[in-house]
Design an enzyme around this catalytic site. Sequence first.
Site, PDB file in Angstrom:
ATOM      1  N   CYS A 135       0.899  -1.189  -0.100  1.00 51.04           N
ATOM      2  CA  CYS A 135      -0.008  -0.041  -0.001  1.00 51.04           C
ATOM      3  C   CYS A 135       0.908   1.109  -0.166  1.00 51.04           C
ATOM      4  O   CYS A 135       1.469   1.630   1.168  1.00 51.04           O
ATOM      5  CB  CYS A 135      -1.013  -0.150   1.380  1.00 51.04           C
ATOM      6  SG  CYS A 135      -1.890   1.365   1.595  1.00 51.04           S
ATOM      7  N   CYS A 138      -0.511   4.043   2.141  1.00 56.43           N
ATOM      8  CA  CYS A 138      -0.187   4.103   3.457  1.00 56.43           C
ATOM      9  C   CYS A 138       1.446   4.155   3.809  1.00 56.43           C
ATOM     10  O   CYS A 138       1.643   4.855   4.863  1.00 56.43           O
ATOM     11  CB  CYS A 138      -0.309   2.588   4.011  1.00 56.43           C
ATOM     12  SG  CYS A 138      -2.007   1.988   3.281  1.00 56.43           S
ATOM     13  N   ASP A 139       2.367   3.681   2.956  1.00 58.22           N
ATOM     14  CA  ASP A 139       3.564   3.686   3.567  1.00 58.22           C
ATOM     15  C   ASP A 139       4.576   4.278   2.794  1.00 58.22           C
ATOM     16  O   ASP A 139       5.871   4.335   2.958  1.00 58.22           O
ATOM     17  CB  ASP A 139       4.009   2.157   3.344  1.00 58.22           C
ATOM     18  CG  ASP A 139       3.223   1.361   4.391  1.00 58.22           C
ATOM     19  OD1 ASP A 139       2.917   1.866   5.403  1.00 58.22           O
ATOM     20  OD2 ASP A 139       3.037   0.087   4.082  1.00 58.22           O
TER      21      ASP A 139
END
Length: 316
Positions: A135, A138-139
């Site tokens: 993701c 997200c990261d």
Amino acid sequence: MENNLRKTVIIGSGPAGLTAAIYACRADLAPLLFTGSGFGGQLMLTSDVENFPGFPEPVLGPELMDRMMRQAERLGTEIVREDVVEVDFRNYPFRIKSLNKEVQTLSVIIATGATPRRLNLESEKRLMGRGVSNCAVCDAYFFKEKDVAVVGGGDTAMEEATYLSKFANKVTVIHRRDKLRASAALQKEAFRNKKISFIWNSVVDEIVGEKKVEGIIIRNLLTGEKSRLSVDGLFVAIGYEPNTSLFRGQVELDEKGYIVVRNETETSVPGVFAAGDVKDYRYRQAVTAAADGCKAALDVDRFLKTKEEYISQLQV
Ligand SMILES: Cc1cc2nc3c(=O)[nH]c(=O)nc-3n(C[C@H](O)[C@H](O)[C@H](O)COP(=O)(O)OP(=O)(O)OC[C@H]3O[C@@H](n4cnc5c(N)ncnc54)[C@H](O)[C@@H]3O)c2cc1C
């Protein structure tokens, strides 16, 4: 009163299922929730979550899920730590079965999520959340000015690569074919991006690093030649498998197997609702899944109001 007849049953214990449980408790629906063997869902696979509101410091994925679970339990959710193995939505009340429990219910919230496809490497499992991710939204932030690789050649891979290029120094896309499957627009954007380069006809054989990702071993499928690429992160973007095999033939699924919804959460069967990644391949975030869980529980409450006469006869 049949004591195994419930007002609502929730299937899944990720952010969607647990938020649905919290809202269902507040609506006095005394929910029963099957956690599944993958208790907590996808966030159990990650370490720091930086984008869930309410946590000024990073919160560990498993801790966030534990907190949601305790909140749902405190408010009165009955938790069954089992996988649902069979459902019958063709008859009403609906019937739901796990290994040791069978219940009837007036409504259902499906929140079984989706499973990211894996490379199936031992090192991938070990380094998940330590440089391996599924993701970018997200990261990506963790890879400012670093070198990363993306595996895949579809829309998701191009979106991930383009998103990562905002943060990373260099993004290398590794694809097993000699051309991409992604839409023309996404391809064009990626090809134009100076930070993104491509390694064709190749697969990742190994991820190097003990405690964090330090590099990857790439194998060219045409020559068999192996090479090492130094990277700090590897994004596996080879698609998701919605966890819907249980519901095939019971509710309408789209061609990729995701549950088709109308009005946000309604499936093709009145009284059966869906929330989170099991029906959403666009946003795929904990907070959007949680929001969906909230909507599904509110929609269940509305649905049950239309059944009041029926329910009064049953005395649930
Ligand atoms: C490595 C990784 C890192 C991520 N990091 C972030 C992040 O930092 N921030 C963010 O917002 N999002 C992040 N995401 C995305 C986020 O985790 C998902 O969008 C979110 O978890 C979706 O929630 P969900 O409840 O819809 O499904 P899931 O989290 O997939 O949960 C599905 C649940 O259904 C259960 N289930 C499945 N089948 C059955 C069955 N037959 N019977 C009973 N239960 C069943 C499973 O046990 C599980 O509990 C990340 C995802 C991954 C993979």
